[in-house]
Scaffold this active site. Structure first.
Site: not given
Length: 189
Positions: A26, A48, A56
């Site tokens: 990522y 988000e 995350w």
């Protein structure tokens, strides 16, 4: 956590990315790169929101399931979801099954589809005109005047699950700011 780590490939990267795996991928291919498009920005805004209170990596590993469940975050398709869809999504083990977060993603789609000029232009209007590359994690902000303004404006339009910290994370993820640490192979300039 170290500020920089050397990956399995010998490249220095931001310490949060680790030396390999999902975070490193990522970091290397998406985080901090310029992203545009209403649906693409809606996906990041939605993810988000789903991330709130979680790591995350949890969202990152469920992203493909989220894309399938939420019609690849096509704003009009998500805005058309019904209460029956909410009930169906609450049984989907591939996503984060929070009624409040699912309902907010649908509600947010209904709000952002009506933003004059589109979501992409609206969000990018909050991007800072200047930004100093952090040398270490201690110099990396979690919120800025711009992220506070973005969150406040989005809340005023009716967007849910957004605050200054998640707005700043959105800015980082979409390349509005480049917070790759000095010395990271992805740091530009």
């Amino acid at each position: 956590m170290q500020d920089l780590v050397t990956g399995e490939d010998g490249l220095p990267r931001c310490g949060w990315a680790g030396t390999g795996g999902d975070y490193a991928s990522y970091h290397d291919t998406e985080w901090g790169r310029t992203l545009h498009g209403d649906d693409a920005m809606f996906e990041r805004l939605s993810l988000e929101g789903f991330q709130a209170g979680l790591a995350w990596i949890t969202v990152l590993r469920k992203r493909e399931a989220f894309r399938a469940a939420f019609h690849h975050f096509q704003i009009d398709a998500v805005a058309a979801l019904t209460e029956a869809d909410v009930e169906r999504l609450l049984t989907d083990p591939g996503i984060i099954r929070s009624r409040a977060k699912i309902e907010s993603a649908i509600s947010n789609a209904r709000v952002v589809r009506d933003i004059p000029g589109g979501l992409d232009a609206y969000l990018w209007s909050f991007a800072p005109t200047t930004h100093r590359r952090p040398k270490n994690f201690g110099e990396t902000p979690t919120e800025t005047p711009e992220s506070k303004a973005m969150a406040k404006a989005l809340k005023k339009t009716g967007v849910k699950f957004i605050g200054p910290t998640s707005a700043y994370a959105l800015m980082q993820a979409t390349g509005m700011v480049d917070d790759h640490l000095k010395g990271c192979f992805r740091a530009e300039g």
